[in-house]
Scaffold this motif. Structure first.
Motif, mmCIF file in Angstrom:
data_model
loop_
_atom_site.group_PDB
_atom_site.id
_atom_site.type_symbol
_atom_site.label_atom_id
_atom_site.label_comp_id
_atom_site.label_asym_id
_atom_site.label_seq_id
_atom_site.Cartn_x
_atom_site.Cartn_y
_atom_site.Cartn_z
ATOM 1 N N SER A 7 0.836 -1.204 0.000
ATOM 2 C CA SER A 7 0.000 0.000 0.000
ATOM 3 C C SER A 7 0.872 1.257 0.000
ATOM 4 O O SER A 7 1.813 1.374 0.785
ATOM 5 C CB SER A 7 -0.905 0.001 1.233
ATOM 6 O OG SER A 7 -1.620 1.206 1.334
ATOM 7 N N TRP A 9 -2.042 -2.438 -2.793
ATOM 8 C CA TRP A 9 -3.240 -3.029 -2.193
ATOM 9 C C TRP A 9 -3.382 -2.498 -0.775
ATOM 10 O O TRP A 9 -2.424 -2.532 -0.003
ATOM 11 C CB TRP A 9 -3.133 -4.547 -2.184
ATOM 12 C CG TRP A 9 -2.991 -5.150 -3.556
ATOM 13 C CD1 TRP A 9 -3.312 -4.565 -4.751
ATOM 14 C CD2 TRP A 9 -2.477 -6.450 -3.868
ATOM 15 N NE1 TRP A 9 -3.040 -5.414 -5.794
ATOM 16 C CE2 TRP A 9 -2.531 -6.593 -5.288
ATOM 17 C CE3 TRP A 9 -1.991 -7.509 -3.109
ATOM 18 C CZ2 TRP A 9 -2.100 -7.736 -5.943
ATOM 19 C CZ3 TRP A 9 -1.558 -8.668 -3.753
ATOM 20 C CH2 TRP A 9 -1.621 -8.779 -5.150
ATOM 21 N N ALA A 10 -4.561 -2.042 -0.435
ATOM 22 C CA ALA A 10 -4.780 -1.399 0.862
ATOM 23 C C ALA A 10 -4.389 -2.296 2.037
ATOM 24 O O ALA A 10 -3.880 -1.811 3.056
ATOM 25 C CB ALA A 10 -6.238 -0.965 0.984
ATOM 26 N N TRP A 11 -4.635 -3.598 1.919
ATOM 27 C CA TRP A 11 -4.361 -4.502 3.035
ATOM 28 C C TRP A 11 -2.887 -4.915 3.113
ATOM 29 O O TRP A 11 -2.447 -5.475 4.112
ATOM 30 C CB TRP A 11 -5.225 -5.757 2.922
ATOM 31 C CG TRP A 11 -5.009 -6.530 1.644
ATOM 32 C CD1 TRP A 11 -5.657 -6.358 0.465
ATOM 33 C CD2 TRP A 11 -4.076 -7.597 1.440
ATOM 34 N NE1 TRP A 11 -5.193 -7.254 -0.481
ATOM 35 C CE2 TRP A 11 -4.226 -8.029 0.094
ATOM 36 C CE3 TRP A 11 -3.141 -8.240 2.255
ATOM 37 C CZ2 TRP A 11 -3.453 -9.063 -0.459
ATOM 38 C CZ3 TRP A 11 -2.383 -9.273 1.714
ATOM 39 C CH2 TRP A 11 -2.536 -9.676 0.379
ATOM 40 N N THR A 52 0.079 -3.967 4.044
ATOM 41 C CA THR A 52 0.883 -3.033 4.824
ATOM 42 C C THR A 52 2.319 -3.542 4.909
ATOM 43 O O THR A 52 2.638 -4.661 4.488
ATOM 44 C CB THR A 52 0.320 -2.897 6.241
ATOM 45 O OG1 THR A 52 0.413 -4.177 6.892
ATOM 46 C CG2 THR A 52 -1.135 -2.436 6.214
ATOM 47 N N VAL A 96 2.482 -6.839 6.711
ATOM 48 C CA VAL A 96 2.070 -7.977 5.890
ATOM 49 C C VAL A 96 3.194 -8.365 4.931
ATOM 50 O O VAL A 96 3.471 -9.552 4.715
ATOM 51 C CB VAL A 96 0.779 -7.656 5.105
ATOM 52 C CG1 VAL A 96 0.419 -8.803 4.173
ATOM 53 C CG2 VAL A 96 -0.370 -7.375 6.065
#
Length: 273
Positions: free
Chosen positions: A215, A243-245, A247, A250
Motif C-alpha cells: 500500500s 493493495w490497501a491490506w 501493509t 504484511v
C-alpha cells in the motif's frame, strides 16, 4: 512437590522471555504490545529447546543493535515516510517472528518434527534479519536508493528500494545469522547454505512486494509519498497505489513465509544432515 519438566520449562521460558522483553521496552526497542508479543513468542521458543530460544535472543539483540546505530541520522532521512518508528509493536513482532513461533510450537507438540522444522524456522528468522539489515544499513549509509517500481532514485526508507550497500548487508546478514544458528545448535552445519540462501530469497521477496503491491499513500499538502495514514505535517494522506491490506507488516510476513517455503522445498529436494 516436584514441578513436571514441561511446566518448569514453560515457567523458566516465560520468566526469561518476560525479563528480556520488558528490558527491551525500557530501552525503547519494543512498545508495550511488542513486549507482550515477544514474551509469548519467547516462551514458546524456549519450550522448544534452548537453541530455539537462544537463536531468537541473538536475533533480537542483533536487530535492536542495528536499529540503534545511527538512529538519529536514519530518523531524519526517513521522517515522513515510514509508518512506524524504532519501537516494534505486536504487529511487527509477529510479522517478523510469527512463522518462527508457529514452528517452535510444532516442535514442542511434535518433537520428532523438530529437526526438519528447525531449518525452516531458522530460514524465516534469517530472512527477517537480512531484510532488517538491508533497511538499516542502506538507510544509514549516505546515498540515494533505487526503486524497483519506478526505476528511479527515491528517498531513503521507501519500500521496494534497493542500494548496493543495503544489498551487501542483506547477504552478509543472511550468512552471519545462518552461522549463528549452526553455532547455537539450532540447525546442522550442512544446512547453513540452504538457510542463508532461503533468507536471501525471503528478503528479496520483501523488496519486490514492497515495490509492487505494498500500500502506498501520498500527502497532498507536502506533495510527498509516504506510508503514514496521517503525515508528519498532520494532514491525512490518500491511497496512491498498491493493495490497501498489504501493509509493511504484511509484506514482512510474506518475507518470512517465502524463506520458510524455500527452506522446506530445499530440504525435500536436497536433504541435509
Amino acid at each position: 512437590m516436584t514441578i513436571p519438566p514441561p511446566i518448569s520449562t514453560a515457567l523458566l521460558g516465560f520468566a526469561a522471555s518476560a525479563g528480556i522483553a520488558f528490558a527491551a521496552r525500557r530501552a525503547q526497542s519494543l512498545s508495550t504490545s511488542g513486549a507482550l508479543a515477544a514474551t509469548v513468542g519467547g516462551t514458546v521458543s524456549m519450550m522448544a529447546g534452548w537453541p530455539w530460544g537462544g537463536f531468537l535472543v541473538v536475533w533480537f539483540l542483533y536487530a535492536s543493535l542495528l536499529s540503534r546505530v545511527g538512529h538519529r541520522r536514519k530518523a531524519q532521512r526517513t521522517d515522513g515516510i515510514v509508518a512506524k518508528g524504532g519501537r516494534r509493536d505486536a504487529g511487527q513482532v509477529f510479522a517478523n517472528g510469527g512463522i518462527y513461533f508457529l514452528l517452535a510450537t510444532i516442535a514442542v507438540v511434535m518433537p520428532h518434527w523438530a529437526p526438519t522444522v528447525s531449518v525452516v524456522a531458522a530460514a524465516a528468522l534469517v530472512a527477517a534479519g537480512a531484510d532488517t539489515s538491508a533497511t538499516e544499513v542502506g538507510t544509514w549509509w549516505r546515498g540515494t536508493p533505487f526503486s524497483l517500481r519506478t526505476w528511479s532514485r527515491v528517498q531513503p526508507g521507501t519500500s521496494g528500494a534497493v542500494s548496493a550497500v543495503g544489498s551487501v548487508a542483506l547477504v552478509v546478514a543472511a550468512l552471519l545469522l545462518g552461522g549463528v544458528a549452526v553455532i547455537i545448535g539450532l540447525i546442522p552445519a550442512g544446512a547453513l547454505w540452504l538457510t542463508a540462501a532461503s533468507g536471501v530469497v525471503g528478503a528479496f521477496t520483501d523488496t519486490v512486494l514492497g515495490a509492487t503491491t505494498q500500500s502506498r499513500r501520498h500527502c497532498d499538502h507536502c506533495r510527498e509519498a509516504t506510508e503514514q495514514p496521517v503525515h508528519r505535517c498532520g494532514t491525512p494522506t490518500r491511497a496512491d497505489g498498491g493493495w490497501a491490506w498489504m501493509t509493511n507488516d504484511v509484506v514482512n510476513l510474506f518475507c518470512t513465509l517465502a524463506a520458510a517455503f524455500t527452506a522446506a522445498a530445499g530440504q525435500y529436494l536436497l536433504p541435509v544432515g
